[in-house]
Design an enzyme around this catalytic site. Structure first.
Site, PDB file in Angstrom:
ATOM      1  N   ASN A   1       0.844  -1.199  -0.304  1.00 21.49           N
ATOM      2  CA  ASN A   1       0.019   0.053  -0.071  1.00 21.49           C
ATOM      3  C   ASN A   1       0.762   1.114   0.180  1.00 21.49           C
ATOM      4  O   ASN A   1       0.387   2.407  -0.166  1.00 21.49           O
ATOM      5  CB  ASN A   1      -0.911  -0.030   1.350  1.00 21.49           C
TER       6      ASN A   1
ATOM      7  N   ARG B   1      -3.193   8.175  -0.374  1.00 25.32           N
ATOM      8  CA  ARG B   1      -3.859   7.139   0.676  1.00 25.32           C
ATOM      9  C   ARG B   1      -3.852   7.800   2.129  1.00 25.32           C
ATOM     10  O   ARG B   1      -2.657   8.310   2.444  1.00 25.32           O
ATOM     11  CB  ARG B   1      -2.773   5.810   0.570  1.00 25.32           C
TER      12      ARG B   1
ATOM     13  N   TYR C   1      -0.511  10.081   6.327  1.00 27.86           N
ATOM     14  CA  TYR C   1       0.622   9.714   5.668  1.00 27.86           C
ATOM     15  C   TYR C   1       1.285  11.021   4.737  1.00 27.86           C
ATOM     16  O   TYR C   1       2.341  10.897   4.113  1.00 27.86           O
ATOM     17  CB  TYR C   1       0.675   8.566   4.708  1.00 27.86           C
TER      18      TYR C   1
ATOM     19  N   ASN D   1      10.375  -0.459   5.293  1.00 25.12           N
ATOM     20  CA  ASN D   1       9.111   0.107   5.628  1.00 25.12           C
ATOM     21  C   ASN D   1       8.434  -1.263   5.435  1.00 25.12           C
ATOM     22  O   ASN D   1       7.883  -1.072   4.335  1.00 25.12           O
ATOM     23  CB  ASN D   1       8.715   1.342   5.212  1.00 25.12           C
TER      24      ASN D   1
ATOM     25  N   ALA E   1       2.202  -2.895   6.678  1.00 23.98           N
ATOM     26  CA  ALA E   1       1.224  -3.717   7.481  1.00 23.98           C
ATOM     27  C   ALA E   1       1.901  -4.837   7.844  1.00 23.98           C
ATOM     28  O   ALA E   1       1.666  -5.366   8.849  1.00 23.98           O
ATOM     29  CB  ALA E   1      -0.103  -4.005   6.911  1.00 23.98           C
TER      30      ALA E   1
ATOM     31  N   GLU F   1      14.671   0.174  10.404  1.00 20.01           N
ATOM     32  CA  GLU F   1      13.247   0.087  10.389  1.00 20.01           C
ATOM     33  C   GLU F   1      12.613   1.660  10.316  1.00 20.01           C
ATOM     34  O   GLU F   1      13.062   2.284  11.048  1.00 20.01           O
ATOM     35  CB  GLU F   1      12.756  -0.503  11.243  1.00 20.01           C
TER      36      GLU F   1
ATOM     37  N   HIS G   1       9.073   4.118   9.819  1.00 23.35           N
ATOM     38  CA  HIS G   1       7.669   4.075   9.508  1.00 23.35           C
ATOM     39  C   HIS G   1       7.390   5.722   9.216  1.00 23.35           C
ATOM     40  O   HIS G   1       7.880   6.396   9.990  1.00 23.35           O
ATOM     41  CB  HIS G   1       6.808   3.564  10.641  1.00 23.35           C
TER      42      HIS G   1
ATOM     43  N   ARG H   1      -0.663   5.015  17.487  1.00 24.00           N
ATOM     44  CA  ARG H   1      -1.751   4.733  16.765  1.00 24.00           C
ATOM     45  C   ARG H   1      -2.602   3.549  16.997  1.00 24.00           C
ATOM     46  O   ARG H   1      -2.551   3.385  18.574  1.00 24.00           O
ATOM     47  CB  ARG H   1      -1.572   4.489  15.160  1.00 24.00           C
TER      48      ARG H   1
HETATM   49  C1  DQA Z   1       3.550   2.328   8.169  1.00 21.32           C
HETATM   50  C2  DQA Z   1       2.692   1.895   9.401  1.00 21.32           C
HETATM   51  C3  DQA Z   1       1.861   0.817   9.337  1.00 21.32           C
HETATM   52  O1  DQA Z   1       1.133   0.377  10.502  1.00 21.32           O
HETATM   53  C4  DQA Z   1       0.915   0.764   8.241  1.00 21.32           C
HETATM   54  O2  DQA Z   1       0.220  -0.547   8.052  1.00 21.32           O
HETATM   55  C5  DQA Z   1       1.517   1.251   6.813  1.00 21.32           C
HETATM   56  C6  DQA Z   1       2.402   2.385   6.971  1.00 21.32           C
HETATM   57  C7  DQA Z   1       4.126   3.677   8.184  1.00 21.32           C
HETATM   58  O3  DQA Z   1       5.044   4.191   7.279  1.00 21.32           O
HETATM   59  O4  DQA Z   1       3.555   4.643   8.836  1.00 21.32           O
HETATM   60  O5  DQA Z   1       1.140   0.668   5.707  1.00 21.32           O
HETATM   61  O6  DQA Z   1       4.493   1.381   8.038  1.00 21.32           O
END
Ligand code: DQA
Length: 153
Positions: free
Chosen positions: A14, A21, A26, A77, A80, A101, A103, A110
């Site tokens: 995604n 989105r 985001y 990243n 999900a 990692e 995000h 969240r």
């Molecule tokens: C994400 C956070 C995840 O929980 C979510 O499923 C995403 C994007 C982020 O970049 O904030 O798709 O990885």
């Protein structure tokens, strides 16, 4: 001249829809925008950059496995899959490369199911909540890490 570091940035499901989105979470920056500013930063840092996105867990795993001989560090990243994928964790462990990692959103403020990451304990560190520009922080941090580990050897 010594070989350039090769850094692989991987984005999970995604994230191809960034910009369209859930923009309240985001933002409006697209994945193409992120790739563009990361490439610019990689050039100024003097490193090679590979950029990959997939909506499929198996493809993400194939790409991680393929990085074994090529990459020096992975920025990921997993989207999900962060919260569910033991297979991605195992692939990262198998290639034994340093991992950062990232995000875009702050997963810790969240829904509670987003607080758990299957990879944070095997990563050098985690960048969360800094928006799309967090990828630049990850790149800078990754290059610092690689330079420091070269000095240690
Ligand atoms: C994400 C956070 C995840 O929980 C979510 O499923 C995403 C994007 C982020 O970049 O904030 O798709 O990885």
């Amino acid at each position: 001249m010594s070989k350039k570091f090769n850094i692989l940035i991987i984005n999970g499901p995604n994230l191809n829809l960034l910009g369209q989105r859930e923009s309240s979470v985001y933002g409006t920056t697209t994945l193409a925008d992120i790739e563009k500013f990361c490439r610019k930063r990689a050039t100024s840092l003097g490193v090679e950059l590979e950029f990959f996105q997939s909506n499929h867990e198996g493809e993400l795993i194939d790409r991680i496995q393929a990085s074994r001989e090529i990459s020096d560090l992975i920025i990921i990243n997993p989207a999900a899959y962060t919260h569910t994928s033991i297979a991605i964790r195992d692939a990262l462990l198998a290639v034994a490369l340093p991992v950062i990692e990232i995000h875009i959103s702050n997963i810790h403020k969240r829904e509670s199911f987003r607080k758990h990451s299957t990879i944070s304990d095997i990563a050098i560190g985690q960048i969360v909540g800094m928006g799309p520009k967090g990828y630049l922080l990850a790149l800078d941090g990754g290059v610092n890490y690689l330079n420091d580990s070269k000095l240690d050897n």
